[in-house]
Design an enzyme around this catalytic site. Structure first.
Site, mmCIF file in Angstrom:
data_model
loop_
_atom_site.group_PDB
_atom_site.id
_atom_site.type_symbol
_atom_site.label_atom_id
_atom_site.label_comp_id
_atom_site.label_asym_id
_atom_site.label_seq_id
_atom_site.Cartn_x
_atom_site.Cartn_y
_atom_site.Cartn_z
ATOM 1 N N ASP A 101 -14.564 30.570 -35.635
ATOM 2 C CA ASP A 101 -15.141 31.747 -36.264
ATOM 3 C C ASP A 101 -15.736 32.594 -35.145
ATOM 4 O O ASP A 101 -15.928 32.128 -34.017
ATOM 5 C CB ASP A 101 -16.194 31.354 -37.301
ATOM 6 C CG ASP A 101 -16.333 32.394 -38.402
ATOM 7 O OD1 ASP A 101 -15.997 33.565 -38.162
ATOM 8 O OD2 ASP A 101 -16.779 32.038 -39.514
ATOM 9 N N GLU A 131 -24.949 41.221 -51.628
ATOM 10 C CA GLU A 131 -24.527 39.857 -51.318
ATOM 11 C C GLU A 131 -23.286 39.906 -50.438
ATOM 12 O O GLU A 131 -22.379 40.697 -50.661
ATOM 13 C CB GLU A 131 -24.251 39.056 -52.600
ATOM 14 C CG GLU A 131 -23.153 39.624 -53.486
ATOM 15 C CD GLU A 131 -22.779 38.686 -54.633
ATOM 16 O OE1 GLU A 131 -23.191 37.518 -54.634
ATOM 17 O OE2 GLU A 131 -22.047 39.151 -55.526
#
Length: 738
Positions: A275, A484
């Site tokens: 990542d 979110e």
């Protein structure tokens, strides 16, 4: 016999003439790796063998530079296509958010969507190559899908997943990957990547430093099945290792996850990417700090099979790491071969006319079929949660309708996150206006924000008074991807860093809904969300509730079609909608005890797999043998009848429970599902074939073992309970495994 001999001699003579007259065309290639006649393994080995150590290391960064002396073009590995091609400069089709696509419970739709996404991705790539552009978000290696288990509704990135169940996640993810990667025997249409491997689901503000340590049972029963499905069965091209640590080692440097399971046990031959910035977390201050410096961190990651770093810092030290003996150049070569095998399979080193996917042009972008699929999946994703007194569908002949709420006319919310940009977005307000005749008066007011800060003062009674003479009130609220998502700088009541600190619908919205209810007019609540919202007051007091997620470019059309009866809803929840924050364990606790429908012992507000329809379906008793031997497969038949006057789709779900077993198992587990159109009055036979593995259990050491004893199989339009049994919406049968 003489005739046969004569024919054979004739054929031989003709073959000889053709052979003598054939002049072989001399194809000359500068290097063997340019020669398409050689095997891909031979070509990759030849290319890698010609590179210097410095050139090899440069290719292990996500932004890999060109090697001009070898004719190797620059390539950026980082691209996204969570629900359509994302972040590209081109206009593209945007499908519903991933959690919404999971709510379709339709594997075929997912496969088609993956195929259409690859079409548009190829169009973007082909156009970029023509213009000699090799930037980020233009390549064919997509870091999608996110198949982490949505174990806690507070996680802001849960919207990117296919929900809380490993079986549903594996099935939907597999369908998507197969559609995306195509079925050509030689070339990939595009390359998928299963992320984030593994045991990763928030909190976002701790992801660079938290360590998860769970039981072997939870690892193999919950967190790994979907990854195994994509790696072993769907042959996904890539895997992204997660930021967090697992059992004390960063996931990209995990002995167990990377070496033992992914490469040794599952025999994964694709590439692994970190990542972004994940390898930095091996040594940076206030992170995992399992290594003293960049050089050691880079060597550790490569030795665990992490082939490419999303970043531009740590892997640059690999040259020194090799020279210092922390790893060998041969180990660098292993990563290079995996990386270039992917690029060769994508056709990047073959003549343009040899790769059929290179012929896809710009007309594939936002093609009509793709737009139709976006609308279809928006339709399919909508979940009807409540419809008291059959308030829905609304009549199109109403004279005056009030449309209120922060999501009513918000083009940002419908796009979710990790999204592309379409040429046209239909908001809910626009969809409703488009649906109604010209004589209908539509009143719109945003009314309130998602949350109220300390300075906000709303006169709810005054707002309600403005719409009290409407024939119906449609309130479109919920939350937003602006609140979110991934590691966001958001700090508002109920939201922190991309996650949620409460799952309750923000109080400002409930207060407005109470005032709207007091008008005495019918109130329809349409929620947009990427996660489960607790709505205890709304569930008790409002007559109709529709969950519309973040529905993509056609969200407004789909919402209006459902509200006014032009589409019969059949979406099902891919997550449990809990009733209260008190139902949730600590957010940082990764144990599955009392989490998700599989282990939750309380009563949910709306259960996983739940969803209503405008049609009524009934299930006949299951047709299957009562006993079977351990290790045998089981075929189950059930007849489903549409008892209404309206055609509708039904999602038939099959759950399995082990009865009386002493070892820990799920309360029940999804093992099959089918979405089927059933016309009014029609009966259809639905068949499920359960393998020995489906009937097996995970033991405490993570091994899959054959079960024995009694099992209960329930089939229906939702999970089994007393209400669904009485309404003939589910049927259950007990079997004996001997």
């Amino acid at each position: 016999m003489k005739k046969s001999i004569t024919l054979s001699l004739g054929m031989l003579f003709l073959t000889l003439i053709l052979f003598l007259s054939f002049k072989p065309q001399n194809h000359t290639y500068k290097y063997p790796f340019n020669n398409p006649a050689l095997s891909m393994d031979e070509r990759v080995a030849d290319l890698v063998g010609r590179m210097t150590l410095e050139e090899k290391v440069s290719q292990m960064l996500n932004s890999a530079p060109a090697i001009e002396r070898l004719g190797v073009p620059a390539y950026n590995w980082w691209n996204e296509c969570l629900h359509g091609v994302a972040r590209t400069p081109f206009k593209v089709t945007v499908y519903p958010q991933a959690i919404a696509m999971a709510a379709t419970w339709d594997k075929t739709s997912m496969h088609v969507m993956g195929d259409y996404t690859a079409e548009e991705g190829r169009a973007v790539y082909n156009e970029s190559i023509k213009n000699d552009k090799h930037d980020i978000y233009l390549g064919l290696t997509y870091w999608t899908p996110n198949i982490n288990i949505f174990r806690d509704p507070r996680w802001g990135r849960g919207q990117e997943t296919y929900g809380e169940d490993p079986f549903l996640t594996g099935e939907m993810g597999s369908a998507f990957v197969k559609g995306l990667q195509g079925d050509d025997p030689r070339y990939l249409k595009a390359a998928g990547c299963a992320k984030h491997y593994a045991v990763h689901s928030g909190p976002e503000d701790l992801r660079h430093k938290f360590n998860t340590d769970i039981s072997d049972y939870d690892l193999w029963d919950t967190y790994l099945p979907a990854f195994r499905k994509l790696v072993v069965d769907a042959k996904v091209t890539g895997v992204m290792c997660a930021y967090n640590a697992f059992k004390g080692q960063p996931c990209c440097g995990s002995d167990l996850l990377m070496n033992s399971i992914l490469h040794d046990k599952w025999k994964f031959t694709g590439y692994v990417t970190s990542d972004c910035g994940g390898i930095d977390d091996f040594y940076r201050e206030n992170t995992h700090q399992t290594q003293p410096d960049a050089e050691s961190a880079a060597a550790d990651a490569v030795l665990h099979g992490t082939d490419v770093e999303c970043g531009n810092v740590t892997y640059k030290s690999l040259v020194k790491a090799v020279k210092d003996g922390k790893l060998s150049e041969k180990q660098i070569d292993q990563s290079l071969k995996r990386l270039f095998s992917v690029r060769f399979k994508l056709g990047m080193f073959d003549p343009a006319d040899a790769v059929k996917y290179n012929q896809i042009g710009k007309d594939a972008l936002e093609a009509p079929a793709h737009g139709a699929q976006a609308l279809k999946m928006a339709h399919q994703s909508i979940v009807l949660l409540k419809n008291e007194g059959n308030l829905l569908p609304l009549s199109k002949n109403l004279k005056k309708i009030a449309v209120l709420g922060p999501n009513a006319d918000n083009a940002v919310s419908v796009l979710g996150n990790y999204n592309g940009t379409p040429s046209r977005i239909v908001t809910a307000l626009q969809g409703i206006k488009n649906k109604l005749p010209a004589g209908t008066e539509v009143i719109y007011d945003k009314a309130v924000d998602y949350v109220a800060d300390s300075a906000a003062r709303y006169n709810y009674a005054a707002m309600a008074a403005k719409v009290k003479d409407a024939d119906a009130i449609i309130y479109i609220g919920g939350i937003s991807p602006e609140l979110e998502g991934e590691e966001m700088p958001v700090s508002k009541p109920g939201f922190h860093g991309g996650d949620r600190s409460t799952i309750l619908l923000p109080g400002v919205q409930t207060e407005l809904l109470k005032a709207l209810k007091a008008t005495g007019k019918p109130v329809v609540f349409v929620m947009m969300t990427g996660s489960a919202i607790a709505t205890p007051w709304e569930a008790e007091n409002l007559p109709a509730i529709v969950n519309a997620w973040y529905g993509g470019q056609a969200a407004g059309t789909a919402i209006a079609d459902v509200l006014f009866g032009d589409y019969n809803p059949a979406g099902r929840l891919p997550v449990t909608f809990y009733g209260s924050d008190k139902d949730l364990p600590s957010f940082t606790d990764y144990s599955m005890d009392n989490r998700t429908y599989r282990y939750f012992k309380g009563k949910p507000l709306y259960a996983f797999g739940y969803g209503l329809s405008y049609s009524k379906f009934e299930y006949a008793p299951l047709d299957a043998p009562l006993t079977l031997k351990a290790g045998e497969a089981l075929t189950v038949h059930v007849k489903v009848t549409n008892k209404s006057k309206m055609d509708g789709e039904e999602v038939t779900e099959l759950y399995l429970s082990h009865i009386g077993i002493k070892q820990k198992t799920a309360i029940r587990a999804l093992k099959g599902f089918e979405r089927t159109l059933i016309k009014a009055g029609e009966t259809k036979d639905i068949t499920f074939k359960l393998s020995s593995a489906d009937l097996s259990i995970t033991d405490l050491n993570g091994n899959l073992v054959k079960a024995s004893g009694k099992i209960a199989i329930s089939v229906g339009g939702s999970q089994p309970d007393k209400a669904t049994a009485l309404s003939k919406k589910t049927v259950t049968k007990t079997f004996e495994i001997i």
